[in-house]
Design an enzyme around this catalytic site. Structure first.
Site, mmCIF file in Angstrom:
data_model
loop_
_atom_site.group_PDB
_atom_site.id
_atom_site.type_symbol
_atom_site.label_atom_id
_atom_site.label_comp_id
_atom_site.label_asym_id
_atom_site.label_seq_id
_atom_site.Cartn_x
_atom_site.Cartn_y
_atom_site.Cartn_z
ATOM 1 N N HIS A 1 0.809 -1.212 0.000
ATOM 2 C CA HIS A 1 0.000 0.000 0.000
ATOM 3 C C HIS A 1 0.845 1.266 0.000
ATOM 4 O O HIS A 1 0.361 2.327 -0.369
ATOM 5 C CB HIS A 1 -0.950 -0.012 1.198
ATOM 6 C CG HIS A 1 -2.092 -0.964 1.029
ATOM 7 N ND1 HIS A 1 -3.123 -0.735 0.150
ATOM 8 C CD2 HIS A 1 -2.357 -2.168 1.609
ATOM 9 C CE1 HIS A 1 -3.981 -1.731 0.204
ATOM 10 N NE2 HIS A 1 -3.538 -2.630 1.077
ATOM 11 N N SER A 47 -0.420 -1.106 -5.912
ATOM 12 C CA SER A 47 -0.358 -2.357 -6.665
ATOM 13 C C SER A 47 0.059 -2.108 -8.111
ATOM 14 O O SER A 47 -0.156 -1.016 -8.654
ATOM 15 C CB SER A 47 -1.733 -3.036 -6.631
ATOM 16 O OG SER A 47 -1.716 -4.243 -7.353
ATOM 17 N N LYS A 61 -15.339 -6.972 -5.093
ATOM 18 C CA LYS A 61 -14.779 -8.001 -5.980
ATOM 19 C C LYS A 61 -14.070 -9.080 -5.164
ATOM 20 O O LYS A 61 -14.190 -10.276 -5.445
ATOM 21 C CB LYS A 61 -13.805 -7.351 -6.978
ATOM 22 C CG LYS A 61 -13.237 -8.318 -8.003
ATOM 23 C CD LYS A 61 -12.223 -7.640 -8.898
ATOM 24 C CE LYS A 61 -12.877 -6.686 -9.863
ATOM 25 N NZ LYS A 61 -11.904 -6.150 -10.845
ATOM 26 N N ASP A 62 -13.328 -8.661 -4.124
ATOM 27 C CA ASP A 62 -12.661 -9.624 -3.239
ATOM 28 C C ASP A 62 -13.676 -10.480 -2.490
ATOM 29 O O ASP A 62 -13.494 -11.694 -2.339
ATOM 30 C CB ASP A 62 -11.765 -8.889 -2.241
ATOM 31 C CG ASP A 62 -10.488 -8.366 -2.873
ATOM 32 O OD1 ASP A 62 -10.134 -8.860 -3.960
ATOM 33 O OD2 ASP A 62 -9.852 -7.476 -2.296
ATOM 34 N N GLU A 78 3.510 -34.280 0.120
ATOM 35 C CA GLU A 78 2.249 -33.821 -0.446
ATOM 36 C C GLU A 78 2.488 -33.203 -1.829
ATOM 37 O O GLU A 78 3.602 -32.819 -2.170
ATOM 38 C CB GLU A 78 1.604 -32.787 0.475
ATOM 39 C CG GLU A 78 1.014 -33.384 1.748
ATOM 40 C CD GLU A 78 -0.303 -34.088 1.490
ATOM 41 O OE1 GLU A 78 -1.368 -33.543 1.805
ATOM 42 O OE2 GLU A 78 -0.265 -35.228 0.971
#
Length: 355
Positions: free
Chosen positions: A190, A194, A216-217, A260
């Site tokens: 921040h 971005s 949107k998130d 894994e």
């Protein structure tokens, strides 16, 4: 611009789309893992005599214990799917030019690898025990101090009760330390803002984070949560190794020891080097190589003249990464051994031919 300053902590580029949602999805995964792990710890017995049975007790006799265990076990896979996509998006759009954001992200990735490995040992099944034995034994390849470090980590002369106890402690504390690093990661993000698909940093075409990107998130989290719940309810054991449903037995070695799926690419690279120390160096380098990208690549935008070549190189690397994951699950024999060597070379070569 006054609207942005008044209503938005961090204005975002207007042209970012759903590939930028993985950060919030990773935050959702972290919260899910911490909460489900906390509830599991209420009933988990941290000793080699009862740890395997305590998992069965949680799933059979604790109210909704089966669901919490399924969410936690499969949540690790969901976490790695999103972090690999997050890194892939960063590589494609050259997010590594945000140097401090990228470097803190690599540290978070390393912490996630360690946390996931420690958690995989806790059920104390066959693959948990032998996976811990094989991976921790890699420390012995370090010159001079290797054997001492291995015994110190084990707390004994082999993987035992002391190993399980300290693995549980580290598995519990590392996610909390990871949260501190994530807040640092977000703070750097921040402070700089971005990146975006064009790679052009401009203050002229930005929108406030809320409501344009917050909703949107939220939409992404709701969609993934529904998809994830379907997996946890319908097929909760599909990503687990069948050998891990057998109690750990130091006298019986599984026919094929493998970690894994999210570790398999690095495991395949490890096995391509016949020398033990060389294999460990290759394993660590497969992750730490991400650190060098901000220092060797300075171009901040996608070069339109080389875009087709760039896409060809990048998606070849993506397919190669998937292929390495497949090779990590294969036995060390022809032709898989030679294919793994070629794929490992392509994996490393990509970072130095990156356009």
């Amino acid at each position: 611009m006054m609207y942005l300053k008044k209503y938005s902590f961090s204005p975002m580029p207007s042209n970012i789309y759903y590939w930028w949602n993985f950060g919030s999805l990773l935050g959702f995964c972290l919260i899910l893992q911490i909460l489900s792990g906390l509830f599991l710890s209420f009933y988990y017995e941290n000793n080699i005599e009862n740890s395997f049975n305590s998992i069965s007790q949680i799933e059979r006799n604790i109210n909704l214990g089966w669901l919490i265990r399924a969410l936690h076990a499969n949540g690790a896979s969901l976490f790695f799917i999103f972090i690999y996509l997050h890194i892939g998006r960063g590589l494609y759009f050259k997010s590594f030019n945000l140097k401090y954001v990228w470097l803190t992200g690599v540290i978070i990735l390393l912490m996630l690898f360690i946390t996931a490995f420690l958690g995989y040992v806790l059920p104390w099944g066959q693959m948990s025990f032998w996976g811990a034995t094989v991976i921790t034994n890699l420390l012995s390849s370090i010159p001079y101090t290797g054997n001492m470090l291995t015994i110190w980590l084990w707390g004994n002369f082999s993987v035992s009760k002391a190993t399980l106890m300290r693995f549980f402690s580290f598995h519990f504390i590392l996610p909390l330390l990871m949260m501190v690093m994530i807040f640092t990661h977000i703070l750097f993000l921040h402070s700089k803002g971005s990146n975006n698909p064009l790679g052009v940093n401009s203050n002229l075409d930005k929108l406030p984070f809320h409501p344009f990107f917050s909703w949107k998130d939220i939409l992404g989290v709701v969609f993934i949560m529904n998809f994830f719940m379907a997996i946890a309810l319908i097929s909760p054991y599909s990503l687990m190794d069948p050998d891990n449903f057998i109690p750990a037995n130091p006298l019986v070695t599984p026919a094929h020891i493998q970690p894994e799926w999210y570790f398999l690419f690095a495991y395949a690279i490890l096995r391509t080097i016949p020398n033990k120390l060389g294999g460990v160096i290759a394993l660590i380098s497969s992750i730490l190589i991400l650190i060098i990208l901000p220092f060797i690549h300075k171009d901040k935008s996608l070069n339109k003249n080389n875009l087709i070549i760039f896409k060809l190189i990048f998606f070849t690397w993506v397919l190669n990464f998937m292929y390495l994951t497949m090779m990590g699950a294969m036995p060390i024999e022809a032709p898989y051994e030679n294919i793994s060597k070629i794929s490992s070379f392509i994996y490393f070569f990509f970072y130095f031919t990156y356009i």
